[in-house]
Each structure stands twice: as structure tokens, then as C-alpha cells.
Design an enzyme around this catalytic site. Structure first.
Site, PDB file in Angstrom:
ATOM      1  NE  ARG A 262      -3.682  -2.430   2.140  1.00  0.00           N
ATOM      2  CZ  ARG A 262      -4.680  -2.755   2.952  1.00  0.00           C
ATOM      3  NH1 ARG A 262      -5.002  -1.938   3.960  1.00  0.00           N
ATOM      4  NH2 ARG A 262      -5.354  -3.872   2.771  1.00  0.00           N
ATOM      5  NE  ARG A 277      -1.409   4.590   9.083  1.00  0.00           N
ATOM      6  CZ  ARG A 277      -2.675   4.208   8.897  1.00  0.00           C
ATOM      7  NH1 ARG A 277      -3.083   3.859   7.701  1.00  0.00           N
ATOM      8  NH2 ARG A 277      -3.519   4.197   9.905  1.00  0.00           N
ATOM      9  CD  GLU A 349      -8.881  -1.636  10.206  1.00  0.00           C
ATOM     10  OE1 GLU A 349      -8.971  -0.388  10.214  1.00  0.00           O
ATOM     11  OE2 GLU A 349      -8.981  -2.319   9.182  1.00  0.00           O
ATOM     12  CB  SER A 352     -11.416  -4.770   7.972  1.00  0.00           C
ATOM     13  OG  SER A 352     -12.477  -3.923   7.668  1.00  0.00           O
ATOM     14  NE  ARG A 391      -2.303  -2.071  11.261  1.00  0.00           N
ATOM     15  CZ  ARG A 391      -3.229  -1.200  10.899  1.00  0.00           C
ATOM     16  NH1 ARG A 391      -4.497  -1.383  11.255  1.00  0.00           N
ATOM     17  NH2 ARG A 391      -2.924  -0.144  10.177  1.00  0.00           N
TER      18      ARG A 391
END
Length: 424
Positions: A262, A277, A349, A352, A391
Site C-alpha cells: 500500500r 502502517r 484495527e 476488517s 499488527r
RNA sequence: GGAGAAUUGUCCGAGUGGCUUAAGGAGCACGCUUGGAAAGCGUGUAUACGGUUUUCCGUAUCGAGGGUUCGAAUCCCUCAUUCUCCUCCA
């Protein structure tokens, strides 16, 4: 992609619901006008084509009888030009329509809280209690650097910021985690394991909804029409692109470990340190193809599958239902799983899980044949992280840290760590 | 990377510009026949869009996209995929 017929027929309802997701009403009005214009032109064009087909067979007849057809041929030449003119106008209209339609997000499920952003999200349930430390818990990037298992500096040197090297037991922990996750999904949750391509073409990215709207979020390969996948959802969902599945084969469950790439455009300055991130991170993804009537049960089950990982690792987390404004482009309904991160004193988070209903299925042309009447319908597609591996490493390091800066290994992971019980 | 061949419906397969509405076969579904089955016979057997509204009608689709033509599965161009040979490579 929304059903254009539905937009046409339930115009006001669709408009109202899309507005809760930040779509402007004028955009839909324009779409409606263009659609009407298009249908008029289709009729004109098809009428002319019918005429041309009829006369062409008459010409054929004449030629066979050695009769002269010069006049009719001349007339048909004109008709052909008219058709071409209308069709090129139609093509332009179609493009304008697609430009709008391809940028419209999915319709939110009625159960969603209405709101502009995450402030309107609703807490569904909590599991586990955040650990209390009798010392000041350190952030995982300090722990990792001190233990020599995470190396962000060299990641930045060789790639750029937001890349890292895992090293020694750090690399081992990452590998242990994704093996553990894959084993659990394949042996206990019924998913079939896949190793997909990590590059995908534009059509695939369109199918799952990343394109055309979110091109700035991905890395594209220079001189090749390929993109590094931002999630395994892309190759997994597009696995059945342009296919017609059999009802008896549904639901289908797939899981895959893949890196996710990303660009993180627009998040400069946020979470600049650590594993939260990154431009590249591993993720175990779950994807389901379901009959429409079962897709919301499947969403609950998929969410539970992701939760089971956290529970087995004994990491405290909460489940949040996203509001209309916070729900992603392709999703009709999304649950986020948020894991406790002690050093930040908050939940972050880590998964998802979404039901996109037939939104992606329409774009990627994924359908199934019903047993009862043989009719063909779009499937519903679901996707969820189970889980974001990086994460999870961060969560384990922080939640399982000890006063001396060492890290205990969660019990379920010890066999995957070759018997190692702590990193020090 | 180079050379050649191929791509037609669920499958096999015919088809070098108009009597193709894609032949023929297999499969599948239904019916007839049968004590039952097989064989045989008959009928049906795609998708999308538009119109109509539960019945049809029209248009498009022969790997994809363009072009030539009154008319393209058929001729031309570009691309993709598959196979064979060469080259390279883990």
C-alpha cells in the site's frame, strides 16, 4: 457496481442511502439523465440494425438470382453510416455512465449506524481485559529494536521508510503466526488454502473495487500493466472472475497468506513508527462466495473466525460495526476487530470483515446457477482479514512484554516457535 | 526473447463473404415407447442489453478490441491465452 436497473427503479431510495455515504445527489441525477438518453439511442440504433439485417438478406437473395441491387446497396451504405454515428454517441454515453457508476460505493446495509465517520461506529462486543503492567509498557518498535528482532533503519536504507527487516526470532514469530492462522482456518474453519499471484491486472483491481477510484493507494509496475496487490482479497475474489458457479458448490471459503502493498498516500505523518502502517505487510485473508440469502450469516461466521485467532492468542480486542461514512467503498456492512495496544493505551484495527453483497460480483462477473430453476444470479462475496500478521506481532510484543524488555510467547504459538517460550 | 500452429455453444466438431436462424454429433432436461431399463423416436437445451410484461419481440455475442464491406465465424490489423520447437532460467 450497483444495479443500474435498481438505481432506475428505486431512484429516491438509492439516492437517500448513498447520500449517507457521502455521495452527492447531483451525481445520481446526472446518471439518471444519461441512462434515459442511452436507452432512447439504443432503441434507435437497434431499429436501424434490424432494418439493415432485413435488407441485407434481400440483397443476398437478389445476388443469388443475379438481379441488380445497386440502389439498395447505396441506401444501406447510408444506413450503415447512421448506425455508426449513433453507436459512437452511445459509446460516449456509456463511458460517461460508467465513469459515474464505477465510482459509486455500495449501498449500506440498513443495520448500519448512520454517520459521517468513525465517531458514529458502534461497539458490538468486547473480549478480554487489557493487561495491567506494574511497569511502563514500551512500544513494540523500541522492544523490537532493543531485542534485535525488528530493523526499521535498514528497511528504510534498502527500500524506504515504512519498510523493515524482521530478524531472528522476530522473523520466526511472524512465520509462526501466519502458519498458526492458516492452520486454524484450514483445519477448524473450513477454508481452502491458496497461494495467489501477488501482482494483478487492472481488470482484477476493478473487479474488487480498488480501481478506478483508488489508484493512488497502490504501487504499479513500471512498463507493465500490473499492480502489486494491496490485499489478497484481489486475487482471491477474482479467482472466480467471469465464472458461473454451481449452487451445490456454494459457499466457497478460501484463505491465503500474502504480502499487501500500500502506498499509504495521504497518511504521511500517521503511525510513522513500528509495524502498524507499512508499505508492505503480511496478511492472512479470508474470502467467501455465498448465496445471497446466506451472506449475512456468513459474515457473522467469518468475523468469529478472525476472533478465534485473537482469542486463542489471548489478546484483548473489541468488535466494532462501522458507520455508513466509515464503511469501505465496496462493502455493504463491515465489522472491524480492534486489538488492545498497551503502549498506545488504545484499541487498533487488526481485522476488517465485510459483506460486499453483489457489488464485487457485478464488477467481476461472478455468478451462480440456481438448482431450482436454472436461473443465473450474482453471488455475494465476503472478505476479511484473519489477521493482519504484522499488527498481530505488534500486539503480541506489547501485550506479552515483561519488565526486563523480554517477550513471552503465547502458549498456542510455542509449538510454532519450535518450543521457544520467550524472546530475550 | 525468436519461429510456427491453434482459440467456434456444456463438450467434441463442420464452416474461405450472403440458401448459417452456426451443420453434425455427444451430453443434459422433458415426453412417447417399455413390466423395468437400454436402444429408438420427438421436443427443448446460452448470455447480456433494450422493448413488452410473465408471453413474446428486437439487438449484440464464434478468444478480446479495432478495421474493410450493403453484409464478416469467414478478409485485414493489434492484443491475450494455449500448444510445439529454439533460447534463457529458479
Amino acid at each position: 457496481m450497483l444495479d443500474i436497473k435498481r438505481i432506475r427503479n428505486d431512484f429516491e431510495d438509492v439516492k437517500e442511502r448513498l447520500q449517507t455515504r457521502g455521495v452527492k445527489g447531483e451525481e445520481l441525477n446526472e446518471l439518471k439523465d444519461l441512462d434515459e438518453k442511452r436507452r432512447e439511442l439504443i432503441q434507435e440504433s437497434e431499429k436501424l440494425k434490424k432494418y439493415r439485417n432485413d435488407v441485407s438478406s434481400q440483397i443476398a437473395e437478389k445476388k443469388r438470382n443475379k438481379e441488380d441491387a445497386t440502389d439498395v446497396i447505396a441506401e444501406m451504405k447510408k444506413v450503415g453510416e447512421d448506425i455508426k454515428a449513433i453507436d459512437s454517441e452511445l459509446e460516449q454515453l456509456k463511458e460517461q455512465i460508467d465513469n459515474i457508476a464505477a465510482g459509486l460505493p455500495n449501498l449500506p446495509h440498513p443495520s448500519l449506524p448512520v454517520g459521517e465517520d468513525e465517531a458514529s461506529n458502534v461497539l458490538v462486543r468486547k473480549w478480554g481485559e487489557p493487561v495491567t503492567f506494574d511497569f511502563e509498557p514500551q512500544p513494540h518498535w523500541d522492544l523490537g529494536t532493543d531485542l534485535g528482532i525488528l530493523d526499521f533503519e535498514r528497511g528504510a536504507k534498502v527500500a524506504r521508510s515504512r519498510f523493515l527487516y524482521y530478524k531472528g526470532l522476530g522473523a520466526r514469530l511472524e512465520r509462526a503466526l501466519y502458519n498458526f492462522m492458516l492452520d486454524m482456518h484450514t483445519t477448524e474453519h473450513g477454508y481452502e488454502e491458496i497461494i495467489p499471484p501477488y501482482l494483478a491486472n487492472d481488470e482484477a483491481l476493478y473487479g474488487t473495487g480498488q480501481f478506478p477510484k483508488f489508484k493512488e493507494d497502490v504501487f504499479q509496475i513500471k512498463n507493465h500493466p500490473l499492480t502489486l496487490i494491496p490485499t489478497a482479497e484481489v486475487p482471491l475474489t477474482n479467482y472466480h472472475q467471469k465464472e458461473i458457479l454451481e449452487e451445490k458448490d456454494l459457499p466457497k471459503y478460501y484463505t491465503a497468506l500474502s504480502p499487501s502493498f500500500r502506498s499509504e498516500a495521504g497518511s504521511a505523518g500517521r503511525d510513522t513508527r513500528g509495524l502498524i502502517r507499512l508499505h508492505q505487510f503480511n496478511k492472512v485473508e479470508m474470502v467467501k462466495f455465498s448465496k445471497p440469502e446466506n451472506s449475512y450469516d456468513e459474515l457473522e461466521k467469518m468475523t468469529n473466525n478472525a476472533e478465534a485467532i485473537l482469542q486463542t492468542l489471548e489478546l484483548p480486542y473489541r468488535v466494532v460495526l462501522l458507520s455508513t461514512g466509515d464503511t469501505g467503498f465496496a462493502a455493504a456492512k463491515t465489522y472491524d476487530l480492534e486489538v488492545w495496544i498497551p503502549a498506545q493505551n488504545t484499541y487498533r484495527e487488526i481485522s476488517s470483515c465485510s459483506n460486499t453483497e453483489d457489488f464485487q460480483a457485478r464488477r467481476a462477473m461472478i455468478r451462480y446457477r440456481k438448482e431450482s430453476d436454472g436461473k443465473i444470479e450474482y453471488v455475494h462475496t465476503l472478505n476479511g482479514s484473519g489477521l493482519a500478521v504484522g499488527r498481530t506481532v505488534a500486539a503480541i510484543m506489547e501485550n506479552y512484554q515483561q519488565a526486563d524488555g523480554s517477550i513471552k510467547i503465547p502458549e498456542a504459538l510455542v509449538p510454532y516457535m519450535g518450543g521457544v517460550t520467550e524472546i530475550r
